[in-house]
Design an enzyme around this catalytic site. Structure first.
Site, PDB file in Angstrom:
ATOM      1  N   HIS A  65       0.831  -1.212   0.000  1.00  0.00           N
ATOM      2  CA  HIS A  65       0.000   0.000   0.000  1.00  0.00           C
ATOM      3  C   HIS A  65       0.862   1.259   0.000  1.00  0.00           C
ATOM      4  CE1 HIS A  65       1.049   0.755   4.195  1.00  0.00           C
ATOM      5  NE2 HIS A  65       0.896  -0.550   4.392  1.00  0.00           N
TER       6      HIS A  65
ATOM      7  N   GLU B  63      -0.832   7.693   7.223  1.00  0.00           N
ATOM      8  CA  GLU B  63      -0.641   8.646   8.313  1.00  0.00           C
ATOM      9  C   GLU B  63       0.171   8.020   9.445  1.00  0.00           C
ATOM     10  OE1 GLU B  63      -4.607   9.802   9.306  1.00  0.00           O
ATOM     11  OE2 GLU B  63      -4.855  11.049   7.514  1.00  0.00           O
TER      12      GLU B  63
ATOM     13  N   GLU C 154      -2.284  -7.525   6.843  1.00  0.00           N
ATOM     14  CA  GLU C 154      -0.970  -7.486   7.469  1.00  0.00           C
ATOM     15  C   GLU C 154      -0.903  -8.408   8.683  1.00  0.00           C
ATOM     16  OE1 GLU C 154       2.046  -7.432   7.338  1.00  0.00           O
ATOM     17  OE2 GLU C 154       2.661  -5.328   7.203  1.00  0.00           O
TER      18      GLU C 154
END
Length: 208
Positions: free
Chosen positions: A9, A13, A82
């Protein structure tokens, strides 16, 4: 021949804040979105048959941006999420290093010995994602498949395809945001023709 295009990806943030994400999520930054768009442009000439994305928001959004206006289906896949790192998820990495120095050291240096607090071991992650990638290879035999997933998952898949031990999982190319890995699969032969490539970043001043 089956061809897998594997990527991570875009920048998030929490990447900027130095937080472990795991199966928790944070949004792509403006830079992360740009990284995904540039990878999509790079793959313009590739006739992808399907995009399979981790169901995590950051990965799926990356897949959408790579797809752009192309007429390609995106399938969300929970098994490509993940690594679950339990109590560490959402924590500042430097703080984890301070309060759990031994396990933090194992995570990066001896993944085979890592014992999570409420999450997965590297062995459990290995079983999860390698079983899923073999299903994908079987279902999409002879196709070109883009897989959008995560950094630890990518290193795990590379470890698997290169027949390495889990203890050597981190030995190799770092998986930067939207890096491109390409593996060709012909029956039982699996061959990487590209790993960790970020040449599509060339028009970005600063990426991470």
């Amino acid at each position: 021949m089956t061809v897998l295009y594997l990527t991570r990806h875009g920048q998030t943030e929490w990447n900027l804040e130095g937080r472990f994400q795991g199966q928790k999520d944070s949004k792509l930054t403006e830079l992360g979105e740009q990284q995904a768009i540039l990878l999509g442009e790079r793959l313009d000439d590739v006739e992808l048959d399907i995009i399979i994305s981790s169901s995590s928001g950051r990965a799926y959004r990356t897949a959408e941006l790579i797809k752009g206006r192309k007429n390609i289906e995106i399938l969300a896949n929970d098994q490509l999420k993940e690594m679950n790192i339990g109590d560490w998820e959402g924590q500042i990495i430097k703080e984890i290093e301070e309060h759990s120095p031994d396990e933090y050291h194992c995570f990066w240096n001896r993944p085979d010995l890592f014992k999570p607090c409420g999450g997965e071991t590297f062995g459990q992650l290995y079983e999860r994602v390698t079983q899923e990638i073999e299903k994908i290879i079987k279902i999409y035999k002879g196709k070109k498949v883009l897989v959008v997933t995560h950094g630890v998952v990518l290193r795990t898949l590379i470890t698997y395809f290169e027949n390495k031990d889990i203890k050597d999982l981190w030995n190799g190319t770092y998986m930067n945001s939207t890096c491109l890995n390409i593996i060709e699969i012909n029956n039982n032969e699996r061959r990487f023709i590209l790993q960790g490539d970020i040449s599509h970043w060339e028009n970005i001043v600063s990426c991470s």
